[in-house]
Every structure is written in structure tokens, then in C-alpha cells.
Design an enzyme around this catalytic site. Structure first.
Site, PDB file in Angstrom:
ATOM      1  N   HIS A   1       0.838  -1.207   0.000  1.00  0.00           N
ATOM      2  CA  HIS A   1       0.000   0.000   0.000  1.00  0.00           C
ATOM      3  C   HIS A   1       0.868   1.251   0.000  1.00  0.00           C
ATOM      4  O   HIS A   1       0.555   2.227  -0.684  1.00  0.00           O
ATOM      5  CB  HIS A   1      -0.928  -0.023   1.221  1.00  0.00           C
ATOM      6  CG  HIS A   1      -1.971   1.036   1.198  1.00  0.00           C
ATOM      7  ND1 HIS A   1      -2.918   1.148   0.195  1.00  0.00           N
ATOM      8  CD2 HIS A   1      -2.233   2.057   2.056  1.00  0.00           C
ATOM      9  CE1 HIS A   1      -3.709   2.183   0.434  1.00  0.00           C
ATOM     10  NE2 HIS A   1      -3.315   2.754   1.561  1.00  0.00           N
TER      11      HIS A   1
ATOM     12  N   LYS B   1     -10.585  14.152  -3.716  1.00  0.00           N
ATOM     13  CA  LYS B   1     -11.627  13.626  -2.823  1.00  0.00           C
ATOM     14  C   LYS B   1     -11.263  13.893  -1.375  1.00  0.00           C
ATOM     15  O   LYS B   1     -10.132  14.239  -1.045  1.00  0.00           O
ATOM     16  CB  LYS B   1     -11.819  12.124  -3.037  1.00  0.00           C
ATOM     17  CG  LYS B   1     -10.661  11.285  -2.516  1.00  0.00           C
ATOM     18  CD  LYS B   1     -10.949   9.806  -2.631  1.00  0.00           C
ATOM     19  CE  LYS B   1      -9.854   9.002  -1.934  1.00  0.00           C
ATOM     20  NZ  LYS B   1     -10.080   7.560  -1.980  1.00  0.00           N
TER      21      LYS B   1
END
Length: 326
Positions: A138, A202
């Protein structure tokens, strides 16, 4: 003569956890070695027992475990397998985690929070692991959590080859679903010959996991095939909302490429009802029949893992698998 000289022999042994044994079998087929038989079961109270049926003394042991749904169970099984190998006198133990668990918890956002990705590394080291081999972390900083070598593999070439074949000749824009994925998206644009890059601006509430508010797209998307790239798809909220934003901005089509298909509920339902035409993933994690949709394409990661395992065993260079990319 004051010593005994033994011939330096190396033996590669493959061991499979129960999370996704089919992947280990496929890796074994590429390598030409079958996973070692074991007795693995759980007692009535949930405790896990593992015993390998063959001697592991002096071996170069590779433990393959896909940490799928029921994450904590498979983590514990992996630790027990490593401990069994250590006590069986394996010479070197490499844990192959196609998907690194707890990778999203790699830093503290607020006080009194854990850094669980570091805890996983500490547990593996304490159990006896000498090396970790994993795919598309990640965040790359997780490599520094483990006190030993970490081989970080990338699935981008596997995914990109499929995209190139299927959408050859059509104008393509690579889209990062958030600002944190821009660096990954830049690598994709380089891999696809320098196509335009866009990203979704976002916001995410840290107090509400798996909930995303997508705002707007920044970049050239009108009339183009938009390829959203991400390392994992969990509940599908990020990519389905990003797809809506892209279509509102005039995108001709939206496809998604992601390494790890977690697809936690309600991801399957969201994907089914979304305007995304295709989701391309790898089989780092199993995809049960109830989550297999016509628009999901699964590519095998086994050949890449097998090549990396062979390089480690031969004391070669894993980096050469990616043309020096690290």
C-alpha cells in the site's frame, strides 16, 4: 585432518498456507516443485496446529500464504508455520505474502493509534522469518518495518499488458483515484507510453472507514478511455464514485486495474451496478464464485512470484524482474 568438509547443497522447499492453496500449487507448477505435505487443522477452541510431513532441515523454505477474508486466522497460521520451520532447522525462511495484511495501517493519523503494518513485520521476525516477499505494498515505506530483506514485486506489467492488448488504438488517460495514488499513476503513464494523467480530488473522513466523498476530476478525460489504477479494491466505494465523476466529466469508458481484489461486501453489488466496463485484477487473493462477475478479469500472479522465488533461491537479483524499478 582437523575438519569434515561437506558438499554445499541447497534445497528449495515450498510450503502452502490454507488461505489460498491453489496459488501455491500454481507457483509450484512453474517452479517444478510441489508444496510440502502438512497436517494443518484447528482444535475445538480455534487453536491452530501445523506439522510438516517431510524433513525441512537445512532447506531454503518459502511459505506462501494469501491473507484473505478471516485475516487474523491466516496471519496466525503463517506465524505457526514459520515457527515450525525454525524449530525444524530450516536454513532460511522466506514468507511470501502476495497481499501484505494491515498495510493500510502504516502510520498514525491521531494519538493512541497503532501502526499495525509494523506489528505484522515484528511478528514475522520474532517467529523466525528471514525475508519477506510481497506484491504492491500500500505504501513503499512498509519495507522499512521489517528488520531484514524485503522483496517488493510489482504487478503493473501484468495488468498493463492486458490493457494494451484490449484497448490498443483508443485514447487512454490514467486516473489516480486520489492524490495518494498519483505517484503510482505516473508509473503507469510511463509504462503506457506517456498517456495523459488525471486524478480525483476527494475527501475521506478518518472516523468513518470505507467511506469516501469524491469531489471532482483534474485532468484530460473527455472522450477518452479512463483507466483507474489502485493497489487494492476493498468495498468498491472509491472506484465506483470515481467512475461516476469521470463519466460526468465526459469520459467515453472507464476501466479499473488493481492488484488486490479484497472485494469486501458490498463491493460486488457496487461493481455490478456501476458503469465500469471492466475490473482487471490479479489472483494475489482468492475470488470466490459468488464474487465472480463478467466484468472482472483475473490475471495470474504465480509466474511473477515463481520467478522471484527462483531469484532469491539462486541469490540472484529480484530487481532485474522490473528493469531496475525499485
Amino acid at each position: 585432518m582437523g575438519s569434515i568438509v561437506a558438499e554445499n547443497r541447497k534445497s528449495l522447499m515450498l510450503f502452502s498456507g490454507r488461505g489460498f492453496p491453489e496459488l501455491a500449487e500454481e507457483i509450484g507448477q512453474v517452479l517444478g516443485v510441489a508444496p510440502t505435505d502438512s497436517d494443518s487443522f484447528e482444535f475445538a477452541n480455534g487453536e491452530i496446529f501445523v506439522r510438516f510431513k517431510d524433513s525441512v532441515r537445512g532447506s531454503d523454505a518459502f511459505v506462501v500464504q494469501s491473507v484473505t477474508e478471516g485475516v487474523n486466522r491466516w496471519i496466525m497460521e503463517t506465524l505457526i508455520m514459520v515457527d515450525a520451520l525454525k524449530r525444524g532447522s530450516a536454513k532460511r525462511i522466506t514468507v511470501v505474502l502476495p497481499f501484505y495484511p494491515y498495510s493500510r495501517q502504516d502510520k498514525k493519523h491521531r494519538g493512541r493509534e497503532p501502526i499495525s503494518a509494523r506489528l505484522i513485520a515484528d511478528l514475522l521476525k520474532t517467529a523466525g522469518a528471514n525475508r519477506i516477499l510481497t506484491v504492491d505494498l500500500h505504501t513503499a515505506q512498509i519495507q522499512g518495518f521489517f528488520d531484514g530483506p524485503v522483496d517488493h514485486l510489482f504487478a503493473m506489467d501484468i495488468l498493463a499488458e492486458h490493457v494494451e492488448r484490449k484497448f490498443e488504438g483508443r485514447p487512454l488517460t490514467v486516473v489516480a483515484p486520489d492524490s495518494g495514488r498519483v505517484r503510482v499513476a505516473e508509473r503507469w503513464t510511463d509504462r503506457l507510453g506517456g498517456c495523459p494523467l488525471a486524478f480525483i480530488h476527494k475527501t475521506r473522513d478518518p472516523l468513518k472507514p470505507n467511506q469516501v466523498v469524491a469531489n471532482r476530476v483534474v485532468g484530460e478525460v473527455e472522450g477518452r478511455v479512463c483507466l483507474i489504477v489502485d493497489d487494492m479494491i476493498d468495498t468498491g466505494g472509491t472506484i465506483t464514485k470515481a467512475a461516476d465523476i469521470l463519466f460526468d466529466a465526459g469520459a467515453a469508458d472507464v476501466i479499473v486495474a488493481s492488484t488486490h481484489a479484497l472485494l469486501s461486501d458490498p463491493a460486488t453489488e457496487r461493481l455490478k451496478n456501476s458503469r465500469i466496463s471492466e475490473l482487471v485484477v490479479t489472483n494475489t487473493l482468492p475470488l470466490p464464485p459468488e464474487k465472480q462477475l463478467d466484468k472482472i478479469t483475473v490475471l495470474s500472479i504465480a509466474p511473477l512470484l515463481a520467478r522471484a522465488i527462483r531469484e532469491v533461491f539462486d541469490d540472484g537479483s529480484v530487481t532485474t524482474l522490473f528493469g531496475g524499478l525499485s
